[in-house]
Design an enzyme around this catalytic site. Sequence first.
Site, PDB file in Angstrom:
ATOM      1  N   CYS A 224     120.395   4.065 -10.417  1.00 39.22           N
ATOM      2  CA  CYS A 224     119.296   3.580  -9.244  1.00 39.22           C
ATOM      3  C   CYS A 224     118.183   2.847 -10.232  1.00 39.22           C
ATOM      4  O   CYS A 224     118.186   1.518  -9.718  1.00 39.22           O
ATOM      5  CB  CYS A 224     118.739   4.564  -8.451  1.00 39.22           C
ATOM      6  SG  CYS A 224     119.730   5.578  -7.667  1.00 39.22           S
TER       7      CYS A 224
ATOM      8  N   HIS B  75     112.565   2.511  -5.213  1.00 37.30           N
ATOM      9  CA  HIS B  75     112.504   3.489  -6.335  1.00 37.30           C
ATOM     10  C   HIS B  75     112.068   2.774  -7.644  1.00 37.30           C
ATOM     11  O   HIS B  75     112.828   2.394  -8.642  1.00 37.30           O
ATOM     12  CB  HIS B  75     114.262   3.551  -6.679  1.00 37.30           C
ATOM     13  CG  HIS B  75     114.342   4.922  -7.378  1.00 37.30           C
ATOM     14  ND1 HIS B  75     115.467   5.592  -7.024  1.00 37.30           N
ATOM     15  CD2 HIS B  75     113.539   5.590  -8.159  1.00 37.30           C
ATOM     16  CE1 HIS B  75     115.402   6.787  -7.996  1.00 37.30           C
ATOM     17  NE2 HIS B  75     114.355   6.816  -8.530  1.00 37.30           N
TER      18      HIS B  75
END
Length: 488
Positions: free
Chosen positions: A59, A110
């Site tokens: 991610c 994120h």
Amino acid sequence: MSDPGDAASRPNVVLIMADQWRGDCLSGAGHPVVSTPYLDALAGRGVRFDRAYSAVPTCVPARTALHTGLSQRTHGRVSYLDGVDWDYPTTLAGELTRAGYQTEAVGKLHVHPERSRIGFEHVVLHSPTGLIRTARQQGRDPDLIDDYLPWLRRELGRDATFFDHGLDSNSLVARPWDKPEHTHPTNFVATQAADFLRRRDPRAPFFLFASFNAPHPPYDPPAWAFEQYLDAPMPDPPVGDWADVFAQFRRPGDPAAFAAEVSPAALRRARAGYYGHMSHVDQQVNFLLGELDQHGLADSTYVCFVADHGEMLGDHHLFRKAFPYEGSARIPMILAGPPGSDLAGGAVRDEVVELRDVMPTLLECAGVPVPASVEGHSLLELARGGAGAGWRDVLHGEHILFEQSLHWLTDGRTKYVWFSGSGHEQLFDLVDDPAETHDLAAGPGGPSRVAPWRERLIRELTDRPEGFTDGAALVTGRPVHPSLPHLR
């Protein structure tokens, strides 16, 4: 900032991101199980890039490449590591904001600090379950890093939470969503993104980033989406003749293991949850595109759909991401444009493209200059049917996993893999063996076929601080750890 009158005439841009979506998981690309009719339709009026990859397939590094247009050699994130500040001066959202765009992010970013806007004017945040749990363990208020959780409590009561069904954020255990469907995180992202379309400033063009956490675990799609795949015929996952190279890392009984042999029943439920998430996202993407049309924006908007990385999903007894193999590193990528954009509708391109290419592509779509710092390349000429002359001939990818760095090179037809810890090498023919079941490096003629790829990797790794090469050969056994100063 650009002249407001000039900005008002520019097209809008919608970037839709899914988390952990395999590159082969589109029904329009021939997947034998999953059904994605609305994304197929988007590709039908745009261009699908069949050889799209995430160079560092987890991610945080993937999203760094997406938002900065940089390669891992420059952005420095060669593994997964939370808690490292984003200090990049140039981002996709920042450039569009400076050019007069109204910029909005909804869903998963994120980044760190979690409330960093990375150039967006406004963010509606849905943080992953793991980050919220970490915040609680650190004594921080989860509401400070997430907008979905307080919204859910307003909907269902002050004790509501979205992980009380007991599923972990990296587990292969699956079950249906246990609350009203409109409260699902996927619906939340689509609905909040649609609400931005209602309240935007109509005098300015906009950039909307809608970022879904699905199909990343927890595998908890709505019941209708989960159940349609439970009894669907599913081919067995491929298992290569090399799969035992990871046998020492298999962890029986751990539902979050990177390597494991699991029961057919558990794997079927995991795949049903994964594909169910995809069908759910597909329909919510269609809802969002319908909202564009309802607001009269469809004919003035570019739409790009990507994922940050894939999911091994049991291929070769492997799960999750960070691997160099197609299930992990290959991603979907679609670009559709408004009438007059000259995109080759329904075309499929096989050039090797990467997440760092998204930023220059969307800036060119918007008519905004691409900063000199950007290392990706615009896909717009390819999307318009260009010959692709001078396009990259090979992509280098990597990730730290199992205390070593796994490096790979691909030109879309062949893939070479090198394990920095052991020096093990692999070579795959992606044309005749797209599932990577046969390691050519171990067969007749392997050394001679591997040699030119090894030379390419030596050139790629020259001057890297890890010392993976002395300039003449690859050096095995070098220490790697994502907390080293140059690895962010």
